[in-house]
Design an enzyme around this catalytic site. Sequence first.
Site, PDB file in Angstrom:
ATOM      1  N   LYS A 106      -0.157   5.003   4.781  1.00  0.00           N
ATOM      2  CA  LYS A 106      -1.199   3.840   4.843  1.00  0.00           C
ATOM      3  C   LYS A 106      -0.808   3.648   6.246  1.00  0.00           C
ATOM      4  O   LYS A 106       0.252   3.570   7.328  1.00  0.00           O
ATOM      5  CB  LYS A 106      -1.727   2.622   4.121  1.00  0.00           C
ATOM      6  CG  LYS A 106      -2.615   1.581   5.185  1.00  0.00           C
ATOM      7  CD  LYS A 106      -2.751   0.828   4.092  1.00  0.00           C
ATOM      8  CE  LYS A 106      -4.047  -0.769   4.415  1.00  0.00           C
ATOM      9  NZ  LYS A 106      -5.443   0.276   4.835  1.00  0.00           N
ATOM     10  N   HIS A 162       0.446  -1.166  -0.220  1.00  0.00           N
ATOM     11  CA  HIS A 162      -0.298  -0.408   0.027  1.00  0.00           C
ATOM     12  C   HIS A 162       1.170   1.457   0.117  1.00  0.00           C
ATOM     13  O   HIS A 162       1.903   1.379   0.544  1.00  0.00           O
ATOM     14  CB  HIS A 162      -0.493   0.170   0.877  1.00  0.00           C
ATOM     15  CG  HIS A 162      -2.121  -0.710   1.022  1.00  0.00           C
ATOM     16  ND1 HIS A 162      -1.802  -2.267   1.190  1.00  0.00           N
ATOM     17  CD2 HIS A 162      -3.470  -0.400   1.064  1.00  0.00           C
ATOM     18  CE1 HIS A 162      -3.055  -2.335   1.111  1.00  0.00           C
ATOM     19  NE2 HIS A 162      -3.702  -1.590   0.617  1.00  0.00           N
TER      20      HIS A 162
END
Length: 276
Positions: free
Chosen positions: A165, A161
């Site tokens: 995040k 990600h």
Amino acid sequence: MTKSSDALKVAVAGVAGRMGRQLAAMVIDRGLVLAGASEVAASGVFDEDAGVLAGRRAVGVWPSPDVQEAADGADVWIDFTRPEATLAALGALRTTSVRAVVIGTTGFAPDQEIVIQAASARFAIVKAGNFSVGINLLQALTRLAASRLGSGWDIEVLESHHRLKVDAPSGTALMLGEAAAAGRGRSLGDLLAKPYLGPDAARKEGEIGMAVRRGGGIYGEHEVMFGATREVLRLSHMALDRTVFAEGAVAAAEWAAAQPAGLYDMNDVLGLGHTA
């Protein structure tokens, strides 16, 4: 476009955030009513129309720091914020018109999950670590593969990600790990391996490994690898646009609005079932 008086009315939490804007835009694009929006007090967006924030036309709705005000008149509340904010919203929504809640927030602790379960006695709640249709099909395939392949097949989940995040592993990775464990008739808590680190990090048979990568602007990449001595099976998914998550969440909102109170997930929305 003129909205029908019986069109579903949706309120979006955290509407100034990246996901909040996508959700608000999807509500408008699907011909639903963006009936309310919330944002934290420090956001400074309270004089901006929520539709404009989402890159769409003005809808006459302005963000509010007060959940009850933001949800006033809404049928469904969509929340992709943070655990503490989502739980606070569930409490505040009890005195509003909201009858269904879609939760895309991840990173809940076990005691927080209990609060959500209790709230499902009042609301139809669809909670998922990922609302992409492709990811939820991947979850079903992972459960199926794990149920058919023996303990001689090692299972590893890899997720990547963007650098911003905050939770790790991702809610989606945990979803896939739970699916793999369920395919073997166990819980992920029983089978999850510790991170491979140090001189005594040898893999143990039957465990489910999980690895995390963070970098750049990656929307989300997930892979489940089943490895045997002579062959390897890889099931994977890559999100190319954040819109896929908003699309699934708004579809879940439409589905949830017609359901009785209870706790659901995307398997229910898509009719995929919960058994291997």
